[in-house]
Write a protein that holds these residues in place. Structure first.
Motif, mmCIF file in Angstrom:
data_model
loop_
_atom_site.group_PDB
_atom_site.id
_atom_site.type_symbol
_atom_site.label_atom_id
_atom_site.label_comp_id
_atom_site.label_asym_id
_atom_site.label_seq_id
_atom_site.Cartn_x
_atom_site.Cartn_y
_atom_site.Cartn_z
ATOM 1 N N ILE A 193 0.807 -1.231 0.000
ATOM 2 C CA ILE A 193 0.000 0.000 0.000
ATOM 3 C C ILE A 193 0.834 1.273 0.000
ATOM 4 O O ILE A 193 0.548 2.197 -0.787
ATOM 5 C CB ILE A 193 -1.010 -0.032 1.168
ATOM 6 C CG1 ILE A 193 -2.135 -1.029 0.852
ATOM 7 C CG2 ILE A 193 -1.584 1.344 1.457
ATOM 8 C CD1 ILE A 193 -2.986 -1.425 2.048
ATOM 9 N N PRO A 194 1.890 1.408 0.817
ATOM 10 C CA PRO A 194 2.646 2.675 0.818
ATOM 11 C C PRO A 194 3.332 2.987 -0.508
ATOM 12 O O PRO A 194 3.679 4.150 -0.765
ATOM 13 C CB PRO A 194 3.683 2.464 1.935
ATOM 14 C CG PRO A 194 3.135 1.373 2.784
ATOM 15 C CD PRO A 194 2.390 0.478 1.855
ATOM 16 N N ASN A 195 3.529 1.984 -1.349
ATOM 17 C CA ASN A 195 4.250 2.178 -2.608
ATOM 18 C C ASN A 195 3.339 2.386 -3.816
ATOM 19 O O ASN A 195 3.840 2.551 -4.927
ATOM 20 C CB ASN A 195 5.159 0.966 -2.867
ATOM 21 C CG ASN A 195 6.236 0.820 -1.815
ATOM 22 O OD1 ASN A 195 6.942 1.771 -1.492
ATOM 23 N ND2 ASN A 195 6.362 -0.377 -1.245
ATOM 24 N N LEU A 196 2.042 2.406 -3.593
ATOM 25 C CA LEU A 196 1.096 2.496 -4.702
ATOM 26 C C LEU A 196 0.466 3.874 -4.781
ATOM 27 O O LEU A 196 0.280 4.557 -3.770
ATOM 28 C CB LEU A 196 0.001 1.439 -4.534
ATOM 29 C CG LEU A 196 0.470 -0.015 -4.698
ATOM 30 C CD1 LEU A 196 -0.603 -0.984 -4.214
ATOM 31 C CD2 LEU A 196 0.840 -0.312 -6.141
ATOM 32 N N ALA A 197 0.102 4.264 -5.992
ATOM 33 C CA ALA A 197 -0.490 5.580 -6.224
ATOM 34 C C ALA A 197 -1.912 5.629 -5.687
ATOM 35 O O ALA A 197 -2.699 4.693 -5.885
ATOM 36 C CB ALA A 197 -0.489 5.888 -7.720
ATOM 37 N N ALA A 198 -2.252 6.734 -5.027
ATOM 38 C CA ALA A 198 -3.591 6.929 -4.471
ATOM 39 C C ALA A 198 -4.485 7.557 -5.538
ATOM 40 O O ALA A 198 -4.924 8.703 -5.434
ATOM 41 C CB ALA A 198 -3.531 7.788 -3.222
ATOM 42 N N VAL A 199 -4.756 6.796 -6.591
ATOM 43 C CA VAL A 199 -5.608 7.248 -7.691
ATOM 44 C C VAL A 199 -6.563 6.116 -8.049
ATOM 45 O O VAL A 199 -6.318 4.953 -7.735
ATOM 46 C CB VAL A 199 -4.786 7.632 -8.942
ATOM 47 C CG1 VAL A 199 -3.870 8.805 -8.653
ATOM 48 C CG2 VAL A 199 -3.972 6.435 -9.458
ATOM 49 N N ARG A 200 -7.672 6.486 -8.698
ATOM 50 C CA ARG A 200 -8.504 5.443 -9.287
ATOM 51 C C ARG A 200 -7.728 4.770 -10.408
ATOM 52 O O ARG A 200 -6.952 5.430 -11.115
ATOM 53 C CB ARG A 200 -9.788 6.028 -9.880
ATOM 54 C CG ARG A 200 -10.831 6.482 -8.895
ATOM 55 C CD ARG A 200 -12.185 6.658 -9.592
ATOM 56 N NE ARG A 200 -12.070 7.383 -10.843
ATOM 57 C CZ ARG A 200 -12.143 8.708 -10.975
ATOM 58 N NH1 ARG A 200 -12.313 9.468 -9.889
ATOM 59 N NH2 ARG A 200 -12.052 9.285 -12.157
ATOM 60 N N PRO A 201 -7.940 3.475 -10.616
ATOM 61 C CA PRO A 201 -7.247 2.824 -11.729
ATOM 62 C C PRO A 201 -7.425 3.545 -13.062
ATOM 63 O O PRO A 201 -6.477 3.625 -13.857
ATOM 64 C CB PRO A 201 -7.869 1.425 -11.741
ATOM 65 C CG PRO A 201 -8.142 1.164 -10.294
ATOM 66 C CD PRO A 201 -8.629 2.490 -9.761
ATOM 67 N N ILE A 240 -10.847 3.624 1.710
ATOM 68 C CA ILE A 240 -11.237 3.824 0.313
ATOM 69 C C ILE A 240 -12.397 4.809 0.236
ATOM 70 O O ILE A 240 -12.392 5.747 -0.575
ATOM 71 C CB ILE A 240 -11.635 2.482 -0.337
ATOM 72 C CG1 ILE A 240 -10.454 1.510 -0.338
ATOM 73 C CG2 ILE A 240 -12.132 2.708 -1.764
ATOM 74 C CD1 ILE A 240 -10.827 0.082 -0.740
ATOM 75 N N ILE A 241 -13.391 4.600 1.085
ATOM 76 C CA ILE A 241 -14.577 5.449 1.054
ATOM 77 C C ILE A 241 -14.224 6.889 1.421
ATOM 78 O O ILE A 241 -14.655 7.847 0.759
ATOM 79 C CB ILE A 241 -15.647 4.884 2.009
ATOM 80 C CG1 ILE A 241 -16.147 3.518 1.512
ATOM 81 C CG2 ILE A 241 -16.807 5.862 2.166
ATOM 82 C CD1 ILE A 241 -16.921 2.719 2.545
ATOM 83 N N ALA A 242 -13.415 7.038 2.469
ATOM 84 C CA ALA A 242 -13.104 8.378 2.980
ATOM 85 C C ALA A 242 -12.341 9.214 1.971
ATOM 86 O O ALA A 242 -12.498 10.441 1.926
ATOM 87 C CB ALA A 242 -12.309 8.265 4.283
#
Length: 509
Positions: A193-201, A240-242
């Motif tokens: 999780i810390p290495n992944l982009a916080a965007v919708r696919p 995810i929701i927040a």
């Protein structure tokens, strides 16, 4: 849209041992590998070939894997000529059935492939590649790997967790219990999780539709749901929701059609394309499995299929009792015989006028001895085919994890004892219901959440079956002549795998 070709990883970049062909992956685990050409790891631009190859492996879901994963439950029945598949849906399992072995090999082939790609990325990193970028790509492959480990454990309970790209090492890997596998997946997602982009696919520009932080959170929630760590489920889905990046696509019917490709609702999606041209390259799932064996398409010449995936009369009646139209219309395609079967029950002698063997897109579904209903979620209207293309379903994607599942997992966790400051169970359930025009509920119970999931996810990924067995609410699985017992939860290991992996034989009763 960019599709991903596996061949490039072999031809241009790899130096690791890679299984060649899934059908023999574990039949000859010591011999069935091939060393490819040496790679110059300072050419860091070639890392993307590993990424594309890994996504191609994910998208290359063999047709037999999906029904093996998804067929049990009161939402769908297999049809056709595969009698052991029909018997599996009756909870009569044959460990020698080729579909079990093929599904096992398909999933393990993917997992070992991704191990190899991760090992290669580490070599690029050691040669000077951007650590943040390589760690992101490795994290994406951890999510792919973990999702398929989850599928394996849901099917077989105790499984082998590969630790490298070497198939031979599976000889010495101890079986992990179902709970251990789910905890392993959760831990892997915490690493990713810390290495992944916080965007919708669908917001990714490098790999449109690729895995993001939210995909990993959803997989973490799914794993913790299975071991009833409901607070961890509420926390992951709540994050995810927040963040507010997802919403439900307005039109449920079109979510499963061309307008739903790379929808903002999808957290994971298998991608296919004909590239909008009448001829030439096509990347296609074998939608024929789901397609009609007899129909009159609106577009003359559009191909049909086998009709092997039939929603149940039980599900149809459940939806009629709820007064549902949008989700029933999207999930079930009716034949005249199917309509007659429902009407033969006096309680359903008068059906809503919209129920017809003609879809809202003008395709007509005729009677066939193999089935009475067809699957609407795997149907592409003939008028949505690219002009000049005629293969059934061509150019259609397959949703895997949707935001509605995140919402309903959140509600499931809360009605099972978890807490959340992000969203109540009522709001989560009513958000899903509102999309299809249903009234709001208050004081939502676990049973109502499971009913909502039944309505929302019928015929998709075995969700209904796994929900019921997880909560011990298995009475609905004894339906239409079936009798389910707790001993029927998991499949037996495939006999060919028992013959070569002694850990499996030792674990059999």
């Amino acid at each position: 849209m960019r599709l991903f070709k596996k061949l490039s990883i072999l031809a241009l970049t790899s130096a690791f041992l890679l299984p060649m062909g899934c059908s023999g992956l574990l039949d000859e685990p010591l011999q069935n590998v091939q060393k490819v050409e040496e790679t110059d790891y300072t050419e860091t631009e070639n890392m993307m070939l590993l990424v594309y190859g890994s996504y191609a492996q994910l998208n290359d879901l063999q047709w037999e894997s999906f029904p093996t994963i998804s067929l049990r439950g009161d939402d769908v029945n297999p049809a056709g000529d595969q009698q052991p598949l029909i018997q599996t849906d009756l909870y009569a399992y044959d460990r020698n059935f080729w579909l079990y072995n093929s599904t096992w090999l398909n999933l393990y082939s993917d997992i070992i492939y991704w191990h190899g790609a991760m090992e290669e990325l580490m070599k690029y990193q050691e040669a000077g590649a951007n650590p943040a970028l390589t760690n992101q790509y490795i994290a994406e492959m951890k999510v792919m790997r973990s999702f398929e480990l989850l599928l394996l454990a849901r099917l077989w309970s105790d499984i082998l967790i590969p630790t490298s790209s070497q198939p031979r090492e599976l000889y010495s890997v101890e079986l992990s219990t179902f709970d251990e596998v789910m905890q392993h997946i959760s831990d892997q997602m915490d690493e990713a999780i810390p290495n992944l982009a916080a965007v919708r696919p669908n917001q990714r520009t490098d790999v449109p539709g690729g895995i993001s932080r939210y995909t990993a959170l959803a997989v973490k929630a799914m794993a913790n749901l299975e071991i009833k760590n409901f607070q961890a489920v509420a926390d992951a889905t709540g994050e995810i929701i927040a963040d507010g990046n997802f919403s439900l696509q307005d039109d449920y019917y079109q979510l499963f059609k061309i307008p739903g490709k790379l929808s903002g609702e999808n957290l994971m999606e298998l991608q296919y394309s004909d590239y909008g041209t009448a001829t030439g390259t096509v990347n296609r799932y074998l939608w024929d499995f789901f397609g009609p064996a007899s129909w009159t398409p609106d577009v003359s010449g559009a191909g049909g299929g086998w009709g092997f995936w039939e929603p149940t009369a039980t599900y149809v009646k459940f939806m009629l009792d709820r007064g549902e139209r949008e989700r029933l219309e999207a999930t079930v395609l009716f034949t005249p015989d199917g309509i007659a079967q429902i009407k033969s029950d006096p309680a359903y002698a008068t059906l809503p006028s919209w129920i017809s063997n003609t879809s809202k897109d003008g395709d007509v579904f005729n009677n066939h001895p193999r089935y009475k209903f067809l699957s609407g979620k795997f149907y592409l209207p003939s008028n949505q085919l690219t002009p000049g293309r005629f293969s059934y379903g061509e150019n259609k994607n397959m949703p895997v994890i949707r935001y509605s599942e995140v919402l309903l997992m959140h509600a499931e966790a809360l009605t099972s004892g978890a807490t959340s400051s992000v969203m109540t169970a009522d709001v989560a359930v009513n958000t899903v219901r509102n999309r299809v025009g249903l009234g709001a509920l208050s004081g939502v119970t676990l049973d109502q959440v499971l009913d909502e999931k039944y309505a929302e996810f019928a015929t998709e990924w075995g969700i209904r079956f796994f929900d019921l067995v997880r909560h011990g609410k298995t009475a609905p699985l004894s339906y239409e002549g079936r009798t389910y017992t707790d001993a029927d939860r998991f499949l037996p290991y495939p006999l060919p795998q028992e013959d070569i992996l002694p850990q499996l034989k030792a674990d059999q009763p």
